[in-house]
Design a protein around this motif. Sequence first.
Motif, PDB file in Angstrom:
ATOM      1  N   ASN A  13     -11.722  49.510 -27.090  1.00 38.24           N
ATOM      2  CA  ASN A  13     -12.137  50.465 -26.063  1.00 38.24           C
ATOM      3  C   ASN A  13     -12.983  51.556 -26.720  1.00 38.24           C
ATOM      4  OD1 ASN A  13     -12.420  51.752 -23.624  1.00 38.24           O
ATOM      5  ND2 ASN A  13     -10.217  51.872 -23.183  1.00 38.24           N
ATOM      6  N   LEU A  63     -13.669  55.655 -26.157  1.00 38.23           N
ATOM      7  CA  LEU A  63     -13.131  56.824 -25.464  1.00 38.23           C
ATOM      8  C   LEU A  63     -13.928  58.063 -25.817  1.00 38.23           C
ATOM      9  CD1 LEU A  63      -9.278  56.368 -26.045  1.00 38.23           C
ATOM     10  CD2 LEU A  63     -10.630  55.595 -24.087  1.00 38.23           C
ATOM     11  N   THR A 101      -6.008  55.551 -23.219  1.00 40.03           N
ATOM     12  CA  THR A 101      -6.068  54.101 -23.056  1.00 40.03           C
ATOM     13  C   THR A 101      -4.691  53.522 -23.363  1.00 40.03           C
ATOM     14  OG1 THR A 101      -7.251  52.094 -23.669  1.00 40.03           O
ATOM     15  CG2 THR A 101      -6.762  53.645 -25.449  1.00 40.03           C
ATOM     16  N   LYS A 118       0.554  54.589 -24.600  1.00 33.48           N
ATOM     17  CA  LYS A 118      -0.600  55.330 -24.081  1.00 33.48           C
ATOM     18  C   LYS A 118      -1.145  56.217 -25.199  1.00 33.48           C
ATOM     19  CE  LYS A 118      -1.919  58.746 -20.570  1.00 33.48           C
ATOM     20  NZ  LYS A 118      -1.447  59.636 -19.483  1.00 33.48           N
TER      21      LYS A 118
END
Length: 471
Positions: A366, A368, A374, A380
Amino acid sequence: MTLDNTNNTVTEQSTEQSNGWSIARILRQDFLPVLTDLRLAIALLLIIALFSITGTVIEQGQSLDFYQANYPEHPALFGFLSWKVILTLGLDHVYRTWWFLALLIFFGTSLTACTFTRQLPALKAARRWKFYDQPRQFTKLALSAELDNGSVDSLKQILKNRSYKVFQETDKTNILYARKGIIGRIGPIIVHIGIVVILLGSIWGAMTGFMAQEMVASGNTFQVKNIIDAGPWAATRIPKDWSVRVNRFWIDYTPSGSIDQFYSDLSVLNNQNQEVDHKKIFVNQPLRYRGVTFYQTDWGIAAVRVRVNQSPVFQIPMALLNTNGNGRIWGTWIPTKPDLSEGVSLLAKDLQGTVLIYDAAGQLFNTLRTGMSTQINGVKLTVLDVVGSTGLQIKADPGIPIVYTGFALLMLGVVMSYFSHSQIWALQIDGRLYVGGKTNRAQVAFEQEMLGILDSLSQEQTNEEKVIATP
């Protein structure tokens, strides 16, 4: 027996005095002319300039690994310049080597000797004046004229109007000497003094100054510790009773994403942790405090602040990765399980707030921005902030004020040297007026001035004859 001892003592003293006079005579007759030779001064100046250029081209005060990486033995730069040569000759700290300081001292000694043996005697000779009381003396001058009219009194006033300083003896009003531009004789002396002051300032700075580099994260306080170059007398200049806090470091970016400017907000703290100075610095706007200057020179990423689920905020250090010259990237590893059995890699390349998350298999998971979260490995992960670090170059050079003073004297002396030292003699005898002069520079301008003086003298004499002829 006593007489013999006395005679021996007297003989030994006479021999010592004779040897002393011989050494002084050798120094004065053989060494001093060489020391004051203009060719030697020019050669020394060229050598100093050459090594100064070397100290500018070759990076100064770097680590051994830096020189080994950039100046390998095979192939050596220019066929001979390797890291071993650089370290052996001291080219990694040219301005503090004994041989460079010796060159400065030798050059300064040559200028000083030249000043006392040539420039000062020339100034004294220029300040002395000698009257010409024989017409034949004027034939030796570069410019001279013989007039059948005119007077010394008329010439005196004309010369005063042209800023000449006129000298006459009270009992010999038919003789005159005038000069102007004596400042031109003082100029070379001021130039020599200025150069010597610059050399002294350079030597003093090299012996007592230091340079350090620090990479400090935002919010941290530091004292100057990472000294990379220092003179033998620099210990007292290194700050020990105060420190510096980096309140904040940030970067302004252009719309295209390139760096526009980077800033550091710094506070100087005393031993009681009280702020005694404060400044926002950026390139070409350093902080100066007690003779120590803090320059903004570099930047980095120190850490990333994250939260895993509802945990406290963790500030995890980031390290600069080896990319083989393909840009700068910082990375770290963040555990996602308490036993550290699983985790993710986090990479960042700037302080714009974008980070890359990679899973355990090395795949991009990912992207960010700060403040975003995420889900990964069942937790988390929230990225709160990317903490920057400022790269500071810290320098202290007590010789700078001395060097600036020397440059001011040098420029003043150069300007003074442009003034021509002009001299004019006059003798009125047997109904004739003899006028002559010489100058040390601007010969054409002086010739024009002499013609103007003679024209003014002839015009004034014509006006006097008209007045006499008028009934």
